[in-house]
Scaffold this motif. Structure first.
Motif, PDB file in Angstrom:
ATOM      1  N   VAL A  78       1.055  -1.056  -0.008  1.00 52.61           N
ATOM      2  CA  VAL A  78       0.193  -0.256  -0.057  1.00 52.61           C
ATOM      3  C   VAL A  78       0.593   1.222  -0.298  1.00 52.61           C
ATOM      4  CG1 VAL A  78      -2.119   1.995   1.355  1.00 52.61           C
ATOM      5  CG2 VAL A  78      -1.678  -0.654   1.391  1.00 52.61           C
ATOM      6  N   PHE A  79       0.860   1.983  -1.091  1.00 46.12           N
ATOM      7  CA  PHE A  79       1.341   2.979  -1.689  1.00 46.12           C
ATOM      8  C   PHE A  79       0.455   4.724  -1.451  1.00 46.12           C
ATOM      9  CE2 PHE A  79       4.298   6.256  -4.153  1.00 46.12           C
ATOM     10  CZ  PHE A  79       4.852   6.339  -2.969  1.00 46.12           C
ATOM     11  N   SER A  80       0.888   5.120  -0.418  1.00 46.61           N
ATOM     12  CA  SER A  80       0.016   6.595   0.352  1.00 46.61           C
ATOM     13  C   SER A  80       0.448   7.885   0.346  1.00 46.61           C
ATOM     14  CB  SER A  80      -1.252   6.230   1.124  1.00 46.61           C
ATOM     15  OG  SER A  80      -2.219   6.324   1.019  1.00 46.61           O
ATOM     16  N   LEU A  81       0.779   9.138  -0.512  1.00 44.97           N
ATOM     17  CA  LEU A  81       0.468   9.565  -0.460  1.00 44.97           C
ATOM     18  C   LEU A  81       0.273  10.375  -0.507  1.00 44.97           C
ATOM     19  CD1 LEU A  81       2.441  10.723  -3.525  1.00 44.97           C
ATOM     20  CD2 LEU A  81       1.931   8.645  -3.581  1.00 44.97           C
ATOM     21  N   THR A  82       0.891  12.097   0.276  1.00 45.19           N
ATOM     22  CA  THR A  82      -0.130  13.441  -0.458  1.00 45.19           C
ATOM     23  C   THR A  82       0.870  14.373  -1.499  1.00 45.19           C
ATOM     24  OG1 THR A  82       0.400  14.214   1.805  1.00 45.19           O
ATOM     25  CG2 THR A  82      -1.871  13.677   1.794  1.00 45.19           C
ATOM     26  N   LEU A  83       0.356  15.193  -2.302  1.00 45.19           N
ATOM     27  CA  LEU A  83       0.902  16.230  -2.954  1.00 45.19           C
ATOM     28  C   LEU A  83      -0.098  16.998  -2.074  1.00 45.19           C
ATOM     29  CD1 LEU A  83       1.014  14.630  -6.373  1.00 45.19           C
ATOM     30  CD2 LEU A  83       2.672  14.751  -4.904  1.00 45.19           C
ATOM     31  N   SER A  84       1.252  18.548  -1.700  1.00 45.32           N
ATOM     32  CA  SER A  84      -0.071  19.913  -1.980  1.00 45.32           C
ATOM     33  C   SER A  84       1.090  20.821  -2.603  1.00 45.32           C
ATOM     34  CB  SER A  84       1.058  19.954   0.109  1.00 45.32           C
ATOM     35  OG  SER A  84       0.734  21.420   0.239  1.00 45.32           O
ATOM     36  N   ASN A  85       0.335  21.563  -2.916  1.00 45.45           N
ATOM     37  CA  ASN A  85       0.420  22.980  -4.103  1.00 45.45           C
ATOM     38  C   ASN A  85       0.078  24.380  -2.584  1.00 45.45           C
ATOM     39  OD1 ASN A  85       0.080  25.170  -5.575  1.00 45.45           O
ATOM     40  ND2 ASN A  85       1.364  23.693  -6.728  1.00 45.45           N
TER      41      ASN A  85
END
Length: 206
Positions: A78-85
């Motif tokens: 399980v590969f979970s991430l967040t991208l923030s801008n």
């Protein structure tokens, strides 16, 4: 016994000026090249979508833009991430941040939606909404409007033994509160979790 290993990542950078810089991850050295390509293309596409969402048709008014990321879970396939801008426009009262989560089920080789984490037919919207209502009350979170329920495709990520449901700025609470995050233990929702899905793997004791 089968073994799963974390995905190795490296940071890529796009910088158009000292005030405009974007960092995003890319998977490297995976045994499955097609899956690696899919993950990297998805991350790159969502990174660009956030840039477009923020700048829109007025890129010249952007004084500062910073894109970052966080790896939330990288275990048990399980590969979970967040991208923030984050962006600040000229003469704006404050900056604006958007977060895009991505959760990949490496066994099924797919990008997960919230519904994919639960048993078919389970009322996961109602179950999760009740947990969030309790947290809003316990944490005394100020809401713009009374909270009723999450969306079926609500923003989420997985962090070890927790499912984290969250809302963008202004979607639930005033700007000064930030982005409301609601961690829910996988064990508290075990009855509706899909056993062979990402949350089911998080619950496994081995």
């Amino acid at each position: 016994m089968s073994f799963t290993f974390p995905i190795t990542t490296q940071t890529h950078t796009v910088q158009t000026s000292p005030q405009k810089i974007i960092y995003y991850p890319q998977a490297i050295q995976m045994h499955n090249p097609s899956l690696q390509f899919f993950i990297n293309q998805t991350i790159a596409s969502e990174t660009q979508r956030l840039i477009n969402q923020q700048a829109g048709d007025l890129p010249s008014t952007v004084e500062q833009m910073l894109g970052t990321y966080e790896l939330k879970n990288n275990q048990r396939d399980v590969f979970s991430l967040t991208l923030s801008n984050y962006v600040y426009f000229s003469q704006a009262a404050h900056g604006m941040t958007y977060i895009q989560p991505l959760t990949f089920d490496l066994q099924k080789r797919q990008l997960c939606e919230l519904k994919d984490l639960f048993k078919p037919g389970s009322d996961y919207v109602d179950v999760l909404s009740r947990h969030i209502k309790e947290q809003i009350k316990e944490r005394d979170i100020p809401t713009i409007e009374p909270f009723t329920a999450i969306e079926p495709n609500q923003f989420f990520y997985i962090a070890d033994k927790a499912l984290v449901i969250f809302f963008q700025l202004y979607d639930l609470a005033p700007y000064y509160y930030g982005l409301p995050m609601f961690p829910i233990s996988v064990y508290d929702i075990a009855s509706i979790v899909l056993e062979d899905g990402p949350l089911g793997r998080m619950m496994a004791s081995n």
